[in-house]
Write an enzyme that holds these catalytic residues in place. Structure first.
Site, mmCIF file in Angstrom:
data_model
loop_
_atom_site.group_PDB
_atom_site.id
_atom_site.type_symbol
_atom_site.label_atom_id
_atom_site.label_comp_id
_atom_site.label_asym_id
_atom_site.label_seq_id
_atom_site.Cartn_x
_atom_site.Cartn_y
_atom_site.Cartn_z
ATOM 1 N N SER A 227 0.351 -1.479 -0.052
ATOM 2 C CA SER A 227 0.000 -0.212 0.384
ATOM 3 C C SER A 227 0.784 1.703 -0.092
ATOM 4 O O SER A 227 1.347 1.352 -1.033
ATOM 5 C CB SER A 227 -0.848 -0.049 1.504
ATOM 6 N N GLU B 61 -9.348 -6.005 -4.661
ATOM 7 C CA GLU B 61 -8.488 -4.783 -3.406
ATOM 8 C C GLU B 61 -9.619 -3.704 -3.620
ATOM 9 O O GLU B 61 -9.643 -3.231 -1.774
ATOM 10 C CB GLU B 61 -7.433 -3.664 -4.925
ATOM 11 N N HIS C 76 -7.708 -5.942 -0.126
ATOM 12 C CA HIS C 76 -6.501 -4.406 0.100
ATOM 13 C C HIS C 76 -6.056 -4.706 1.605
ATOM 14 O O HIS C 76 -7.013 -5.753 3.081
ATOM 15 C CB HIS C 76 -6.686 -3.426 0.453
#
Length: 526
Positions: free
Chosen positions: A210, A338, A443
């Site tokens: 990330s 995600e 995610h």
């Protein structure tokens, strides 16, 4: 030999790069718990499978006049420093509502295998945490399993966050890059001190997820990376990332993680004004504020890494297109779905943000004249809920297809191993539960396969544990050789055209056409 040594020998025999062999003359033995780094001596701790040296300063505390200065070398100390306890996190809002306020936070942790051979130098892996550039800490990632299984040294580092890491002001050296500079300082520290821990300063891998992945991608486009970073692993952080209007959160403007310096400076002046600081004395005024007083503007500097600077001269997205980056081996990818966690978070905040009624408006704001075509390609009826349809749109367009385009551009100049995490029962690390929107491989859900988060093993099924062993094997073999392939693991071909990626799911690890499954041809059409 102890059990660890036997495992190390087996791994050595299976991996061609480590064929030096485990002869009686080169047996692994427990490594010293007292080491000398360039700032002084450290005393670490031992567990059954690792050595750990915790809370090590890699830069001076960025306090007082050093707030919003580029990181300075750490002070030296006398005697032996206790490295048995984690250091403080960098300032941020905390989930429990109590903010973290300690600015003396530029510390890192070093984890090595418990037993090491004195004649072998291990690869060094520097982990950059995620958290939207506004939260999280290297402290949250227990990397003992990775160090032990893979025979690597893992460094987890903090870096300045939010306004403290990415503020820009006129004439302020380092504007918009303080957090990025901290990350580089941590890598430089690891490079300088690798040998003290049995590591190879000529084999340093930077990896992150990330915000940490976006930082890693930006770092390899910086001139400073040349000769410093030898390999990179980018998770959910392509240089190509750009979210359309409302794509990251309903109402959010179109944006990416990187901004031109002029915007960073303008945003800095605006934030300073909001705290009562005039333009001609903004820096002095802001340095006079407490961290608590700065908290209201912390989130304003998410996704705010500045380019057009000495550290990051070019927009990383343009650098990929120009082939202007360190030509080092890269692993890169993300989770299959995600956007589900972001969409789920929005729906938990307000269930009316994404509904059958608002879906057309969301598409129109995001895609303009193409909205009708997107609605036809992603009809709500096919997904069962507006939330799942919108999440799929954004998982495909904003995350997967942009990442695959990044892989294609990187592969013109270096070897690229693309992956997609696809465990349907992945741990719900984001703690999001929304009817009609299963989280699955969203995610950050790949992180438990690599680490114990806050020291907790979240893998509950044997298939997940086996996948975790496979992934750690890939990640660490890549750190050893620049190629994740090794005996006993499914073959992983390098990508050349931005279509293929290695599927990572329990009992199903193989190359797949990610471009097709995410409708990238549709998204590439204009």
């Amino acid at each position: 030999m102890d059990m660890h040594s036997n495992r190390a020998c087996l791994a050595t025999a299976l991996a061609a790069v480590l064929l030096a062999g485990c002869s009686p003359q080169g047996q692994a033995s427990p490594a010293e718990l007292t080491v000398r780094v360039d700032s002084g001596e450290l005393r670490g701790i031992a567990t059954a499978k690792s050595r750990q040296f915790l809370g090590i300063p890699f830069a001076k505390p960025p306090v007082g006049a050093l707030r919003w200065q580029l990181p300075q070398p750490p002070d030296k100390w006398d005697g032996v420093r206790d490295a048995s306890r984690l250091g403080p996190m960098c300032p941020q809002a905390a989930p429990d509502g109590k903010p973290v306020l300690t600015e003396d936070c530029l510390v890192l942790n070093v984890t090595t295998p418990r037993a090491q051979r004195p004649d072998r130098k291990l690869p060094v892996m520097v982990w950059l945490h995620g958290g939207g550039f506004t939260r999280d800490s290297g402290n949250m990632y227990d990397v003992q399993r990775m160090a032990d299984q893979g025979g690597v040294i893992v460094v987890t580092a903090n870096y300045r966050l939010g306004v403290l890491g990415y503020l820009g002001l006129p004439g302020l050296a380092g504007s918009g890059n303080f957090g990025l500079a901290d990350q580089f300082a941590a890598v430089e520290w690891a490079d300088r001190n690798a040998a003290a821990f049995g590591g190879d300063p000529g084999n340093v891998t930077v990896f992150g997820q990330s915000a940490g992945g976006m930082s890693t991608c930006a770092m390899i486009t910086s001139p400073k990376a040349r000769g410093l970073i030898d390999k990179a692993i980018i998770s959910s952080g392509s240089c190509e990332l750009n979210w359309p209007t409302g794509g990251l959160f309903p109402g959010a403007p179109e944006h990416g993680p990187y901004v031109p310096l002029a915007k960073g400076v303008a945003d800095g002046l605006s934030a300073a004004s909001g705290l009562g600081c005039s333009p001609d004395s903004a820096l002095e005024c802001l340095r006079g504020k407490t961290v608590e007083q700065l908290m209201p503007i912390m989130q304003s500097f998410a996704d705010h890494v500045a380019y057009g600077t000495d550290l990051l001269p070019k927009d990383p997205k343009k650098a990929l297109r120009d082939g202007d980056f360190a030509k080092i081996p890269v692993m890169s990818g993300g989770a299959r779905d995600e956007a589900r966690s972001f969409v789920g978070g929005a729906l938990m905040y307000n269930p009316e943000l994404i509904t059958e009624k608002t879906y057309p408006t969301l598409l129109s704001k995001a895609f303009g004249a193409r909205a009708d075509a997107v609605a036809k390609e992603y009809p709500i009826a096919e997904y069962g809920s507006a939330g799942l349809a919108w999440a799929t749109v954004n998982s495909d367009q904003s995350w997967a297809c942009q990442a695959q385009e990044g892989h294609r551009l990187l592969a013109k100049h270096t070897s690229v191993f693309a992956f997609e995490f696809a465990d349907e029962k992945a741990p719900n690390v984001n703690q999001i539960t929304v009817p009609g929107l299963p989280m699955g491989p969203t995610h950050a859900t790949e992180l438990p396969s690599l680490f114990e988060l806050n020291g907790v093993d979240l893998l509950r099924e044997e298939g997940q544990r086996e996948l975790g062993r496979t992934m750690v094997g890939y990640w660490t073999q890549f750190a050893h050789t620049g190629d994740p392939n090794h005996a006993g693991a499914p073959s992983w071909p390098a990508t050349t055209d931005g279509k293929q990626a290695q599927r990572l799911a329990p009992g199903d690890v193989r190359p797949v056409d990610v471009s097709a499954s995410h409708k990238c041809a549709f998204w590439a059409a204009r």
